[in-house]
Design a protein around this motif. Structure first.
Motif, PDB file in Angstrom:
ATOM      1  N   VAL A   1       0.839  -1.195   0.000  1.00 45.13           N
ATOM      2  CA  VAL A   1       0.000   0.000   0.000  1.00 45.13           C
ATOM      3  C   VAL A   1       0.876   1.248   0.000  1.00 45.13           C
ATOM      4  CG1 VAL A   1      -1.794   1.271   1.253  1.00 45.13           C
ATOM      5  CG2 VAL A   1      -1.796  -1.229   1.281  1.00 45.13           C
ATOM      6  N   ALA A   2       0.467   2.245  -0.770  1.00 41.44           N
ATOM      7  CA  ALA A   2       1.092   3.573  -0.720  1.00 41.44           C
ATOM      8  C   ALA A   2       0.088   4.530  -0.083  1.00 41.44           C
ATOM      9  CB  ALA A   2       1.471   4.051  -2.118  1.00 41.44           C
ATOM     10  N   PHE A   3       0.504   5.225   0.960  1.00 42.35           N
ATOM     11  CA  PHE A   3      -0.379   6.153   1.660  1.00 42.35           C
ATOM     12  C   PHE A   3      -0.148   7.579   1.176  1.00 42.35           C
ATOM     13  CE2 PHE A   3      -0.012   2.545   4.552  1.00 42.35           C
ATOM     14  CZ  PHE A   3      -1.329   2.341   4.920  1.00 42.35           C
ATOM     15  N   ASP A   4      -1.229   8.376   1.174  1.00 41.08           N
ATOM     16  CA  ASP A   4      -1.070   9.786   0.826  1.00 41.08           C
ATOM     17  C   ASP A   4      -0.714  10.585   2.077  1.00 41.08           C
ATOM     18  OD1 ASP A   4      -3.412  10.227   2.284  1.00 41.08           O
ATOM     19  OD2 ASP A   4      -4.687  10.408   0.514  1.00 41.08           O
ATOM     20  N   ARG A   5      -0.679  11.894   1.953  1.00 32.94           N
ATOM     21  CA  ARG A   5      -0.241  12.735   3.070  1.00 32.94           C
ATOM     22  C   ARG A   5      -1.217  12.729   4.234  1.00 32.94           C
ATOM     23  NH1 ARG A   5       2.114  18.110  -0.135  1.00 32.94           N
ATOM     24  NH2 ARG A   5       3.806  17.013  -1.238  1.00 32.94           N
TER      25      ARG A   5
ATOM     26  N   GLY B   1      -2.639   9.958   5.241  1.00 38.25           N
ATOM     27  CA  GLY B   1      -2.601   8.632   5.829  1.00 38.25           C
ATOM     28  C   GLY B   1      -3.585   7.653   5.227  1.00 38.25           C
ATOM     29  N   ARG B   2      -4.214   8.024   4.108  1.00 39.43           N
ATOM     30  CA  ARG B   2      -5.150   7.124   3.447  1.00 39.43           C
ATOM     31  C   ARG B   2      -4.457   6.377   2.310  1.00 39.43           C
ATOM     32  NH1 ARG B   2     -10.361  10.747   2.096  1.00 39.43           N
ATOM     33  NH2 ARG B   2      -8.708  11.967   1.133  1.00 39.43           N
ATOM     34  N   PRO B   3      -4.832   5.118   2.068  1.00 37.64           N
ATOM     35  CA  PRO B   3      -4.271   4.395   0.920  1.00 37.64           C
ATOM     36  C   PRO B   3      -4.598   5.125  -0.373  1.00 37.64           C
ATOM     37  CG  PRO B   3      -5.451   2.901   2.392  1.00 37.64           C
ATOM     38  CD  PRO B   3      -5.771   4.291   2.843  1.00 37.64           C
ATOM     39  N   ALA B   4      -3.600   5.225  -1.251  1.00 32.96           N
ATOM     40  CA  ALA B   4      -3.778   5.942  -2.515  1.00 32.96           C
ATOM     41  C   ALA B   4      -3.253   5.066  -3.646  1.00 32.96           C
ATOM     42  CB  ALA B   4      -3.054   7.286  -2.475  1.00 32.96           C
ATOM     43  N   PHE B   5      -4.165   4.393  -4.334  1.00 28.73           N
ATOM     44  CA  PHE B   5      -3.748   3.471  -5.389  1.00 28.73           C
ATOM     45  C   PHE B   5      -3.044   4.210  -6.528  1.00 28.73           C
ATOM     46  CE2 PHE B   5      -4.359   0.589  -9.012  1.00 28.73           C
ATOM     47  CZ  PHE B   5      -3.854  -0.571  -8.461  1.00 28.73           C
ATOM     48  N   GLN B   6      -3.444   5.448  -6.789  1.00 29.08           N
ATOM     49  CA  GLN B   6      -2.784   6.212  -7.849  1.00 29.08           C
ATOM     50  C   GLN B   6      -1.309   6.435  -7.536  1.00 29.08           C
ATOM     51  OE1 GLN B   6      -5.319   9.694  -8.232  1.00 29.08           O
ATOM     52  NE2 GLN B   6      -6.320   8.823 -10.025  1.00 29.08           N
TER      53      GLN B   6
ATOM     54  N   VAL C   1       7.738   8.144  -2.919  1.00 29.95           N
ATOM     55  CA  VAL C   1       6.503   7.358  -2.934  1.00 29.95           C
ATOM     56  C   VAL C   1       6.775   6.051  -2.181  1.00 29.95           C
ATOM     57  CG1 VAL C   1       4.649   6.386  -4.345  1.00 29.95           C
ATOM     58  CG2 VAL C   1       5.966   8.333  -5.201  1.00 29.95           C
ATOM     59  N   PRO C   2       6.875   6.126  -0.862  1.00 30.31           N
ATOM     60  CA  PRO C   2       7.162   4.911  -0.094  1.00 30.31           C
ATOM     61  C   PRO C   2       5.969   3.956  -0.081  1.00 30.31           C
ATOM     62  CG  PRO C   2       6.706   6.735   1.381  1.00 30.31           C
ATOM     63  CD  PRO C   2       6.750   7.317  -0.011  1.00 30.31           C
ATOM     64  N   VAL C   3       6.287   2.685   0.027  1.00 25.37           N
ATOM     65  CA  VAL C   3       5.267   1.640   0.055  1.00 25.37           C
ATOM     66  C   VAL C   3       5.386   0.867   1.362  1.00 25.37           C
ATOM     67  CG1 VAL C   3       4.570  -0.551  -1.007  1.00 25.37           C
ATOM     68  CG2 VAL C   3       5.060   1.429  -2.444  1.00 25.37           C
ATOM     69  N   THR C   4       4.249   0.514   1.928  1.00 25.17           N
ATOM     70  CA  THR C   4       4.191  -0.238   3.183  1.00 25.17           C
ATOM     71  C   THR C   4       3.581  -1.608   2.922  1.00 25.17           C
ATOM     72  OG1 THR C   4       3.907   1.805   4.460  1.00 25.17           O
ATOM     73  CG2 THR C   4       3.265  -0.255   5.534  1.00 25.17           C
ATOM     74  N   TYR C   5       4.165  -2.632   3.538  1.00 22.51           N
ATOM     75  CA  TYR C   5       3.585  -3.974   3.436  1.00 22.51           C
ATOM     76  C   TYR C   5       2.738  -4.236   4.674  1.00 22.51           C
ATOM     77  CZ  TYR C   5       3.132  -9.016   2.758  1.00 22.51           C
ATOM     78  OH  TYR C   5       2.630 -10.284   2.576  1.00 22.51           O
ATOM     79  N   LEU C   6       1.471  -4.602   4.445  1.00 17.98           N
ATOM     80  CA  LEU C   6       0.534  -4.876   5.534  1.00 17.98           C
ATOM     81  C   LEU C   6       0.186  -6.364   5.522  1.00 17.98           C
ATOM     82  CD1 LEU C   6      -1.854  -1.813   5.027  1.00 17.98           C
ATOM     83  CD2 LEU C   6       0.077  -2.004   6.602  1.00 17.98           C
ATOM     84  N   PRO C   7       0.860  -7.169   6.347  1.00 15.21           N
ATOM     85  CA  PRO C   7       0.565  -8.609   6.367  1.00 15.21           C
ATOM     86  C   PRO C   7      -0.715  -8.894   7.136  1.00 15.21           C
ATOM     87  CG  PRO C   7       2.258  -8.099   7.979  1.00 15.21           C
ATOM     88  CD  PRO C   7       1.940  -6.805   7.276  1.00 15.21           C
TER      89      PRO C   7
ATOM     90  N   LEU D   1     -17.898  -0.343  11.800  1.00 12.94           N
ATOM     91  CA  LEU D   1     -16.610  -0.203  11.123  1.00 12.94           C
ATOM     92  C   LEU D   1     -16.797   0.172   9.658  1.00 12.94           C
ATOM     93  CD1 LEU D   1     -13.512  -0.480  11.287  1.00 12.94           C
ATOM     94  CD2 LEU D   1     -13.780  -2.881  10.649  1.00 12.94           C
ATOM     95  N   LEU D   2     -17.819  -0.377   9.014  1.00 14.91           N
ATOM     96  CA  LEU D   2     -18.055  -0.047   7.606  1.00 14.91           C
ATOM     97  C   LEU D   2     -18.376   1.437   7.457  1.00 14.91           C
ATOM     98  CD1 LEU D   2     -18.225  -1.164   4.740  1.00 14.91           C
ATOM     99  CD2 LEU D   2     -20.662  -1.586   5.123  1.00 14.91           C
ATOM    100  N   THR D   3     -19.172   1.972   8.373  1.00 10.41           N
ATOM    101  CA  THR D   3     -19.490   3.403   8.335  1.00 10.41           C
ATOM    102  C   THR D   3     -18.241   4.241   8.552  1.00 10.41           C
ATOM    103  OG1 THR D   3     -21.719   2.965   9.182  1.00 10.41           O
ATOM    104  CG2 THR D   3     -20.894   5.218   9.380  1.00 10.41           C
ATOM    105  N   ILE D   4     -17.404   3.815   9.483  1.00 10.18           N
ATOM    106  CA  ILE D   4     -16.172   4.558   9.769  1.00 10.18           C
ATOM    107  C   ILE D   4     -15.256   4.570   8.551  1.00 10.18           C
ATOM    108  CG2 ILE D   4     -14.075   4.557  11.175  1.00 10.18           C
ATOM    109  CD1 ILE D   4     -15.795   3.427  13.469  1.00 10.18           C
ATOM    110  N   THR D   5     -15.117   3.416   7.889  1.00  9.68           N
ATOM    111  CA  THR D   5     -14.251   3.380   6.706  1.00  9.68           C
ATOM    112  C   THR D   5     -14.803   4.272   5.600  1.00  9.68           C
ATOM    113  OG1 THR D   5     -15.371   1.399   5.807  1.00  9.68           O
ATOM    114  CG2 THR D   5     -13.436   1.045   7.207  1.00  9.68           C
ATOM    115  N   ARG D   6     -16.126   4.340   5.485  1.00  8.30           N
ATOM    116  CA  ARG D   6     -16.723   5.216   4.471  1.00  8.30           C
ATOM    117  C   ARG D   6     -16.408   6.673   4.785  1.00  8.30           C
ATOM    118  NH1 ARG D   6     -21.704   4.019   5.259  1.00  8.30           N
ATOM    119  NH2 ARG D   6     -21.663   2.192   3.891  1.00  8.30           N
ATOM    120  N   GLU D   7     -16.537   7.050   6.051  1.00 11.02           N
ATOM    121  CA  GLU D   7     -16.264   8.432   6.451  1.00 11.02           C
ATOM    122  C   GLU D   7     -14.794   8.791   6.269  1.00 11.02           C
ATOM    123  OE1 GLU D   7     -17.645   8.404  10.452  1.00 11.02           O
ATOM    124  OE2 GLU D   7     -19.760   8.692   9.909  1.00 11.02           O
ATOM    125  N   LYS D   8     -13.914   7.798   6.399  1.00 11.70           N
ATOM    126  CA  LYS D   8     -12.476   8.036   6.260  1.00 11.70           C
ATOM    127  C   LYS D   8     -12.005   7.930   4.810  1.00 11.70           C
ATOM    128  CE  LYS D   8     -11.589   8.426  10.710  1.00 11.70           C
ATOM    129  NZ  LYS D   8     -11.085   9.692  11.307  1.00 11.70           N
ATOM    130  N   GLY D   9     -12.919   7.633   3.903  1.00 11.55           N
ATOM    131  CA  GLY D   9     -12.549   7.514   2.504  1.00 11.55           C
ATOM    132  C   GLY D   9     -11.835   6.224   2.171  1.00 11.55           C
TER     133      GLY D   9
END
Length: 201
Positions: A73-77, A79-84, A102-108, A149-157
């Motif tokens: 995953v690459a995070f934006d400024r 802290g959200r995942p940014a596939f672009q 453009v650092p990448v983090t591995y999330l096992p 949790l689903l609502t929270i993820t929606r609010e966090k983008g």
């Protein structure tokens, strides 16, 4: 192992929830005395040179033989995942300084092998417990009835959640109803101003 699309399960006590990360799947291999890790994609392509940031896992997993499943995953400024952002790295075999910008983090999120033992038939809950005991950074899991949790993820983008049966085995390469992906959909009211028949298949 891949998830099927669906809704949150009604019997949440039989599931755990994980955040659905907007990245690319990757398997990480670490052998006992090997000072490096090896990274492969879903089609067994070798990603090792593309993501040098993951090399630090070799130190954290020293003395173990491990196979991990997870997400790059690459995070934006914010802290959200940014596939672009991640796309800038996906075809670069020698990232050099690009890895700094453009650092990448591995999330096992799963453990498939540990010290000579394949864990494919071990229930998900036990695999996760073993994974969390390895002393590496692991993204959180939540109770299956934590429907907010689903609502929270929606609010966090964020993209959504994955519901995983606590007793689920791991079946490499297969899409299974043991895992359910619940995506946040972008719903909009629109007015159709025209229509043209397609010519594709």
């Amino acid at each position: 192992m891949l998830a099927v699309p669906g809704a949150l399960p009604t019997d949440g006590s039989r599931y755990a929830l994980e955040i659905k990360w907007d990245g690319i799947r990757a398997i990480v291999y670490k052998d006992y005395q090997d000072p490096q890790v090896r990274i492969t994609g879903r089609q067994a392509a070798d990603y090792t040179s593309r993501y040098p940031e993951v090399a630090g896992l070799a130190v954290d997993l020293a003395g173990h033989r491990v196979v991990l499943d997870g997400e790059l995953v690459a995070f934006d400024r914010t802290g959200r995942p940014a596939f672009q952002r991640l796309q800038r790295r996906m075809q670069v075999t020698d990232p050099g300084r690009l890895a700094e910008f453009v650092p990448v983090t591995y999330l096992p999120f799963d453990l498939l092998h540990l010290d000579g033992y394949d864990l494919f038939d071990v229930p998900y809950l036990d695999r996760r417990d073993l994974l969390e005991r390895l002393g590496i950074d692991v993204p959180p899991r939540f109770p299956g009835d934590a429907t907010e949790l689903l609502t929270i993820t929606r609010e966090k983008g964020l993209e959504g959640v994955i519901a995983k049966r606590l007793d689920s085995p791991y079946r490499p390469g297969r899409r299974s109803e043991w895992w359910i992906k619940v995506k946040n959909l972008d719903m909009r009211d629109v007015v159709i101003g025209g229509w043209r028949p397609g010519r594709g298949r």
